[in-house]
Design a protein around this motif. Sequence first.
Motif, mmCIF file in Angstrom:
data_model
loop_
_atom_site.group_PDB
_atom_site.id
_atom_site.type_symbol
_atom_site.label_atom_id
_atom_site.label_comp_id
_atom_site.label_asym_id
_atom_site.label_seq_id
_atom_site.Cartn_x
_atom_site.Cartn_y
_atom_site.Cartn_z
ATOM 1 N N LEU A 340 0.890 -1.125 0.119
ATOM 2 C CA LEU A 340 0.030 -0.027 0.031
ATOM 3 C C LEU A 340 0.991 1.177 -0.191
ATOM 4 O O LEU A 340 0.498 2.135 -0.664
ATOM 5 C CB LEU A 340 -0.940 0.016 1.237
ATOM 6 C CG LEU A 340 -1.756 0.879 1.431
ATOM 7 C CD1 LEU A 340 -2.703 1.478 0.089
ATOM 8 C CD2 LEU A 340 -2.886 1.085 2.556
ATOM 9 N N LEU A 341 2.065 1.151 0.869
ATOM 10 C CA LEU A 341 2.750 2.423 0.870
ATOM 11 C C LEU A 341 3.419 2.549 -0.570
ATOM 12 O O LEU A 341 3.452 3.836 -1.183
ATOM 13 C CB LEU A 341 3.969 2.273 1.692
ATOM 14 C CG LEU A 341 4.933 3.277 2.187
ATOM 15 C CD1 LEU A 341 4.071 4.337 3.210
ATOM 16 C CD2 LEU A 341 6.185 2.925 2.943
ATOM 17 N N LYS A 342 3.919 1.541 -1.369
ATOM 18 C CA LYS A 342 4.428 2.053 -2.441
ATOM 19 C C LYS A 342 3.266 2.588 -3.619
ATOM 20 O O LYS A 342 3.515 3.211 -4.311
ATOM 21 C CB LYS A 342 5.069 0.640 -3.132
ATOM 22 C CG LYS A 342 6.383 0.285 -2.509
ATOM 23 C CD LYS A 342 7.325 1.299 -2.536
ATOM 24 C CE LYS A 342 8.580 0.821 -1.937
ATOM 25 N NZ LYS A 342 9.779 1.933 -2.034
ATOM 26 N N ASN A 350 5.253 11.021 -4.598
ATOM 27 C CA ASN A 350 6.273 11.430 -3.124
ATOM 28 C C ASN A 350 6.808 10.170 -2.531
ATOM 29 O O ASN A 350 6.070 9.207 -2.310
ATOM 30 C CB ASN A 350 5.628 12.290 -2.295
ATOM 31 C CG ASN A 350 5.516 13.813 -2.449
ATOM 32 O OD1 ASN A 350 4.574 14.137 -2.853
ATOM 33 N ND2 ASN A 350 6.749 14.213 -2.501
ATOM 34 N N ILE A 351 7.828 9.981 -2.250
ATOM 35 C CA ILE A 351 8.621 8.753 -1.507
ATOM 36 C C ILE A 351 8.118 9.093 0.010
ATOM 37 O O ILE A 351 7.789 10.274 0.406
ATOM 38 C CB ILE A 351 9.769 8.710 -1.529
ATOM 39 C CG1 ILE A 351 10.784 10.024 -1.248
ATOM 40 C CG2 ILE A 351 10.394 8.553 -2.923
ATOM 41 C CD1 ILE A 351 12.095 9.694 -0.902
ATOM 42 N N ALA A 352 7.864 8.052 0.872
ATOM 43 C CA ALA A 352 7.614 8.307 2.056
ATOM 44 C C ALA A 352 8.262 9.110 2.732
ATOM 45 O O ALA A 352 9.601 9.223 2.824
ATOM 46 C CB ALA A 352 7.608 6.773 2.877
ATOM 47 N N GLY A 353 7.451 10.179 3.280
ATOM 48 C CA GLY A 353 8.486 11.160 4.261
ATOM 49 C C GLY A 353 8.705 12.525 3.562
ATOM 50 O O GLY A 353 8.843 13.504 4.136
ATOM 51 N N VAL A 370 -0.892 11.319 5.888
ATOM 52 C CA VAL A 370 0.419 11.625 5.863
ATOM 53 C C VAL A 370 1.318 10.511 5.789
ATOM 54 O O VAL A 370 0.895 9.473 6.794
ATOM 55 C CB VAL A 370 0.717 12.750 7.149
ATOM 56 C CG1 VAL A 370 2.395 12.989 7.231
ATOM 57 C CG2 VAL A 370 0.108 13.859 7.283
ATOM 58 N N VAL A 371 2.014 10.293 5.102
ATOM 59 C CA VAL A 371 3.080 9.144 4.909
ATOM 60 C C VAL A 371 4.543 9.635 5.495
ATOM 61 O O VAL A 371 5.146 10.286 4.679
ATOM 62 C CB VAL A 371 2.972 8.363 3.454
ATOM 63 C CG1 VAL A 371 3.816 7.271 3.564
ATOM 64 C CG2 VAL A 371 1.646 8.353 3.019
ATOM 65 N N ALA A 372 4.749 9.416 6.775
ATOM 66 C CA ALA A 372 5.935 9.596 7.307
ATOM 67 C C ALA A 372 7.191 8.773 6.680
ATOM 68 O O ALA A 372 6.929 7.509 6.237
ATOM 69 C CB ALA A 372 5.981 9.812 8.665
ATOM 70 N N ALA A 373 8.368 9.164 6.837
ATOM 71 C CA ALA A 373 9.541 8.355 6.742
ATOM 72 C C ALA A 373 9.482 7.040 7.535
ATOM 73 O O ALA A 373 8.925 7.270 8.579
ATOM 74 C CB ALA A 373 10.780 9.062 6.547
ATOM 75 N N GLN A 374 9.920 6.133 6.781
ATOM 76 C CA GLN A 374 9.723 4.872 7.466
ATOM 77 C C GLN A 374 11.246 4.547 8.379
ATOM 78 O O GLN A 374 12.262 4.653 7.598
ATOM 79 C CB GLN A 374 9.344 3.703 6.737
ATOM 80 C CG GLN A 374 7.826 4.012 6.053
ATOM 81 C CD GLN A 374 6.606 3.907 7.372
ATOM 82 O OE1 GLN A 374 6.620 3.126 7.886
ATOM 83 N NE2 GLN A 374 6.028 5.223 7.292
#
Length: 528
Positions: A340-342, A350-353, A370-374
């Motif tokens: 799902l993130l991808k 936008n890449i995560a974060g 909001v998808v934060a950096a992992q």
Amino acid sequence: MVKEKLSGQAYFIGGGIASLAGAVYLIRDFGFKGKNIHIMETLNILGGSNDGIGTPEKGFVCRGGRMLNEETYENFWDLFQSIPSLEQPGISVTEEILDFDHEHPTHANARLVDKNGYVLDVMSMGFDSNDRKKLTKLMIEPEKNLDNLRIRDWFSPHFFTTNFWYMWQTTFAFQEWSSVCELKRYMNRMIYEFSRIQTLEGVTRTRFNQYDSLILPLKKYLEEHDVDFDLKCTVTDIDFKDGDEIAVSKIHYKRGNKSGTISLKKKDMCFLTCGCITDNSDEGDFKTPARYLPENPPSADLWRKIAAKRSEFGNPEPFFGHPDETKWESFTVTSNGDKLLKMIEKFSRNIAGSGALMTFKDSAWRMSIVVAAQPHFKNQPENQTIFWGYGLYTDRFGDFVKKPMIDCTGEEILTELLHHLHFEEEIDDIMKDVVNVIPCMMPYIDALFQCRAKADRPKVVPANSKNFALIGQFVEIPKDMVFTEEYSVRTARYAVYKLTGSNKKVLPVTPYNKQPEVLLRALNTMYR
């Protein structure tokens, strides 16, 4: 350099960032003994509304998120410059955050999305001539003329259809019925960000959630100085000495089934966090809705008790008397793997974060994610991904799930989101990877934006106060804006300096609203 060491005891009521910051200032700037500092907190954990908790098995949750800003958080950065990083020995938390942010800059490519799943071009704010006129007038209007006025009292209906409103509203969680005075303060304080609101380039992110990145380092610093954390301890009332002077004589508390009192001596001080925006919050799960529990918020009950004793302590009713106006609901999604993130990264470009906030402007719930950096949590496994979202209009029926958000399970909230992303064909596969979706209903999360008069918020240190200060998001700090880490830290610093009789100065609000080059950029933005 510390010129003198203070004696006596310091009691902080509430375990949020304001109290933790106040304790640091007493130790750092005055050599106060940590063992004489007592932080009294109802919950079994510190941090207040700066939270983040969970497990890989049951999923993770953040009730909310606070965006930082490198240019305007003057006292916040100064405070954390004194706090050692837990992740990188030899540097401060301030250096750790700014280094991380500079390595992971924010530039949202999908700030607004329409009902058809198209990312909108939001370079134009969408203003008409009347919107510009009213916004300009608001910037210079004296605050004394804005008591008890709502945003919708000031602007015409067209204003609430502009790209600016959709972006500004969801970035900061304003409502049409919020105080227009608070909008004015935000516009003046954040005018530096006005010209880049469509990309949110001014957002500064921590490496992890704010509990892990901010509260844990503060807690460690205070532990090393022997500060007393009195958890599961609820302060139920405060007594004041008779007379014109304001002086706390007793603190009443309850710990478990036992009640007790603390009598304050001449050199003791008391700091009260006045109100809490996450009072009475409740969490659901994948199959269970969060409950709406607005009755008897404890911080407001304590505020009401002391406000009945002295008019100087403000009026909590505008803030805590209208939960149907102050509630909204967040949700945190934990999944195994990154499918799902991808998909979200591809959709948003936008890449995560890197994307900050993505808002589905036509959604009935006014939903954003909001998808934060992992990883976003220290104990988050490499094979799990997490993101957060919220909806402002929780009583409205969903566009795809035909229920009000307030009645929805985590599964139903995620289903609604996936339809707005137009991932319908992948829903079954996505759901197989989901560990949990935790909805969180917060009846008072927007209380600090409520329509109010200036006198409703008490001063940090009321006139004639000898040993009592009020800190946090519901006190009055001229020129600054609530719903920020800076506001809480600033109130704590001012309170400590004032009660100690120090001539030390709190770092002032940077006057970007008086800098010609910033004003020129803002003017150009209004006409884009």
